[in-house]
Design a protein around this motif. Structure first.
Motif, mmCIF file in Angstrom:
data_model
loop_
_atom_site.group_PDB
_atom_site.id
_atom_site.type_symbol
_atom_site.label_atom_id
_atom_site.label_comp_id
_atom_site.label_asym_id
_atom_site.label_seq_id
_atom_site.Cartn_x
_atom_site.Cartn_y
_atom_site.Cartn_z
ATOM 1 N N ASP A 33 0.825 -1.206 0.000
ATOM 2 C CA ASP A 33 0.000 0.000 0.000
ATOM 3 C C ASP A 33 0.862 1.260 0.000
ATOM 4 O OD1 ASP A 33 -2.148 -1.728 0.027
ATOM 5 O OD2 ASP A 33 -2.673 -1.362 2.127
ATOM 6 N N TRP A 34 1.939 1.268 0.792
ATOM 7 C CA TRP A 34 2.816 2.435 0.885
ATOM 8 C C TRP A 34 3.498 2.704 -0.456
ATOM 9 C CZ3 TRP A 34 7.935 3.821 0.345
ATOM 10 C CH2 TRP A 34 8.319 5.028 0.931
ATOM 11 N N TYR A 35 4.089 1.669 -1.054
ATOM 12 C CA TYR A 35 4.777 1.844 -2.332
ATOM 13 C C TYR A 35 3.809 2.234 -3.440
ATOM 14 C CZ TYR A 35 9.491 0.513 -0.974
ATOM 15 O OH TYR A 35 10.736 0.509 -0.425
ATOM 16 N N CYS A 36 2.624 1.638 -3.446
ATOM 17 C CA CYS A 36 1.637 1.986 -4.474
ATOM 18 C C CYS A 36 1.215 3.443 -4.352
ATOM 19 C CB CYS A 36 0.439 1.042 -4.408
ATOM 20 S SG CYS A 36 0.829 -0.607 -5.059
ATOM 21 N N GLN A 37 1.043 3.940 -3.129
ATOM 22 C CA GLN A 37 0.703 5.354 -2.942
ATOM 23 C C GLN A 37 1.856 6.239 -3.399
ATOM 24 O OE1 GLN A 37 -0.692 6.495 0.953
ATOM 25 N NE2 GLN A 37 -0.535 8.667 0.494
ATOM 26 N N LEU A 38 3.082 5.892 -3.004
ATOM 27 C CA LEU A 38 4.249 6.685 -3.384
ATOM 28 C C LEU A 38 4.404 6.766 -4.901
ATOM 29 C CD1 LEU A 38 6.879 8.134 -2.284
ATOM 30 C CD2 LEU A 38 8.022 5.962 -2.813
ATOM 31 N N PRO B 173 -2.263 1.558 -8.529
ATOM 32 C CA PRO B 173 -3.380 0.946 -7.797
ATOM 33 C C PRO B 173 -2.805 -0.060 -6.794
ATOM 34 C CG PRO B 173 -3.393 0.272 -10.108
ATOM 35 C CD PRO B 173 -2.275 1.252 -9.947
ATOM 36 N N ASN B 174 -3.402 -0.148 -5.617
ATOM 37 C CA ASN B 174 -2.827 -1.025 -4.584
ATOM 38 C C ASN B 174 -3.395 -2.443 -4.642
ATOM 39 O OD1 ASN B 174 -5.323 -0.510 -3.533
ATOM 40 N ND2 ASN B 174 -4.601 -0.139 -1.452
ATOM 41 N N PRO C 252 4.138 -3.081 -10.631
ATOM 42 C CA PRO C 252 4.167 -2.804 -12.070
ATOM 43 C C PRO C 252 4.966 -1.525 -12.349
ATOM 44 C CG PRO C 252 2.019 -2.218 -11.168
ATOM 45 C CD PRO C 252 2.813 -2.826 -10.049
ATOM 46 N N MET C 253 6.200 -1.696 -12.762
ATOM 47 C CA MET C 253 7.116 -0.575 -12.980
ATOM 48 C C MET C 253 7.421 -0.435 -14.468
ATOM 49 S SD MET C 253 7.862 0.376 -9.815
ATOM 50 C CE MET C 253 9.340 1.366 -9.962
ATOM 51 N N GLN C 254 7.894 0.747 -14.847
ATOM 52 C CA GLN C 254 8.453 0.947 -16.180
ATOM 53 C C GLN C 254 9.945 0.631 -16.057
ATOM 54 O OE1 GLN C 254 7.570 4.835 -17.793
ATOM 55 N NE2 GLN C 254 5.627 4.882 -16.701
ATOM 56 N N GLY C 255 10.452 -0.225 -16.907
ATOM 57 C CA GLY C 255 11.873 -0.578 -16.821
ATOM 58 C C GLY C 255 12.112 -1.637 -15.757
ATOM 59 N N THR C 256 13.209 -1.512 -15.043
ATOM 60 C CA THR C 256 13.594 -2.478 -14.021
ATOM 61 C C THR C 256 12.500 -2.607 -12.971
ATOM 62 O OG1 THR C 256 15.921 -1.953 -14.362
ATOM 63 C CG2 THR C 256 15.360 -3.042 -12.303
ATOM 64 N N GLY C 257 12.189 -3.844 -12.603
ATOM 65 C CA GLY C 257 11.118 -4.095 -11.655
ATOM 66 C C GLY C 257 11.529 -3.938 -10.203
ATOM 67 N N LEU C 258 10.531 -3.715 -9.352
ATOM 68 C CA LEU C 258 10.708 -3.722 -7.898
ATOM 69 C C LEU C 258 9.843 -4.846 -7.359
ATOM 70 C CD1 LEU C 258 10.548 -0.057 -6.510
ATOM 71 C CD2 LEU C 258 12.518 -1.570 -6.663
ATOM 72 N N ILE C 259 10.427 -5.667 -6.510
ATOM 73 C CA ILE C 259 9.692 -6.745 -5.875
ATOM 74 C C ILE C 259 9.812 -6.584 -4.370
ATOM 75 C CG2 ILE C 259 9.459 -9.229 -5.554
ATOM 76 C CD1 ILE C 259 10.722 -9.580 -8.340
ATOM 77 N N LEU C 260 8.687 -6.323 -3.717
ATOM 78 C CA LEU C 260 8.666 -6.284 -2.260
ATOM 79 C C LEU C 260 8.679 -7.719 -1.778
ATOM 80 C CD1 LEU C 260 5.842 -3.605 -1.854
ATOM 81 C CD2 LEU C 260 8.317 -3.244 -2.123
ATOM 82 N N ASP C 261 9.483 -8.013 -0.755
ATOM 83 C CA ASP C 261 9.654 -9.405 -0.333
ATOM 84 C C ASP C 261 9.934 -9.446 1.167
ATOM 85 O OD1 ASP C 261 10.265 -12.114 -0.103
ATOM 86 O OD2 ASP C 261 11.846 -12.080 -1.617
ATOM 87 N N THR C 262 9.168 -10.277 1.877
ATOM 88 C CA THR C 262 9.445 -10.457 3.314
ATOM 89 C C THR C 262 10.679 -11.327 3.531
ATOM 90 O OG1 THR C 262 7.930 -12.336 3.486
ATOM 91 C CG2 THR C 262 7.039 -10.136 4.007
ATOM 92 N N MET C 263 11.215 -11.873 2.480
ATOM 93 C CA MET C 263 12.493 -12.589 2.457
ATOM 94 C C MET C 263 12.609 -13.691 3.506
ATOM 95 S SD MET C 263 15.228 -10.077 1.026
ATOM 96 C CE MET C 263 14.834 -9.086 -0.389
ATOM 97 N N PRO C 264 11.723 -14.671 3.461
ATOM 98 C CA PRO C 264 11.791 -15.725 4.468
ATOM 99 C C PRO C 264 13.124 -16.479 4.497
ATOM 100 C CG PRO C 264 10.206 -16.276 2.727
ATOM 101 C CD PRO C 264 10.630 -14.863 2.504
ATOM 102 N N MET C 265 13.820 -16.564 3.358
ATOM 103 C CA MET C 265 15.117 -17.267 3.335
ATOM 104 C C MET C 265 16.273 -16.401 3.821
ATOM 105 S SD MET C 265 15.086 -19.532 -0.151
ATOM 106 C CE MET C 265 16.749 -20.114 0.179
ATOM 107 N N TRP C 266 16.078 -15.091 3.922
ATOM 108 C CA TRP C 266 17.193 -14.181 4.203
ATOM 109 C C TRP C 266 16.958 -13.368 5.463
ATOM 110 C CZ3 TRP C 266 20.329 -16.411 1.157
ATOM 111 C CH2 TRP C 266 19.895 -16.869 -0.081
#
Length: 134
Positions: free
Chosen positions: A35-40, A44-45, A58-72
């Protein structure tokens, strides 16, 4: 011969492309972060959360993936460590309007506009993000 021993200006043949696909951003609460990144970013969230821990934006160009990173470290009490040095920049055509938008939306500001070219903000997980004039 390892890559450090190359020492010449010749291109090394590699099957790894010189292209960034997506950047992972460590987050603790995937829905809140989405929700925060979509607003920024004016998105649409309704971005899909995959496997309970990934949210590609959904980005133009290089993507951003939010991840809780369970392995890291995401399963640890404090979650995965945040990005403490801006690792990428979000572009803008209007630096002042972007700064004013961030302030008006109560984004945690780390710097003011620097050198009439960029400023840094913090997301809710303390990741540092740079916003830079295109």
């Amino acid at each position: 011969m390892d890559m450090r021993e190359q020492g010449s200006n010749e291109a090394v043949k590699s099957p790894i492309m010189n292209k960034v696909g997506s950047i992972f951003v460590p987050v603790k609460d995937i829905e809140k972060s989405r929700d925060w990144y979509c607003q920024l970013l004016g998105l649409p969230n309704d971005c899909e959360i995959m496997n309970g821990h990934l949210c590609p934006l959904p980005m133009q160009g290089t993507g951003l993936i939010l991840d809780t990173m369970p392995m890291w470290g995401g399963k640890e009490p404090g979650g995965a460590p945040p990005i403490k040095t801006p690792a990428f920049m979000l572009l803008t055509g209007d630096l002042q309007a972007s700064y004013d938008f961030a302030v008006a939306n109560q984004v945690n500001m780390v710097t003011d506009i620097q050198h009439d070219h960029w400023f840094v903000i913090k997301d809710p997980d303390d990741n540092l993000l740079m916003v830079c004039r295109e």
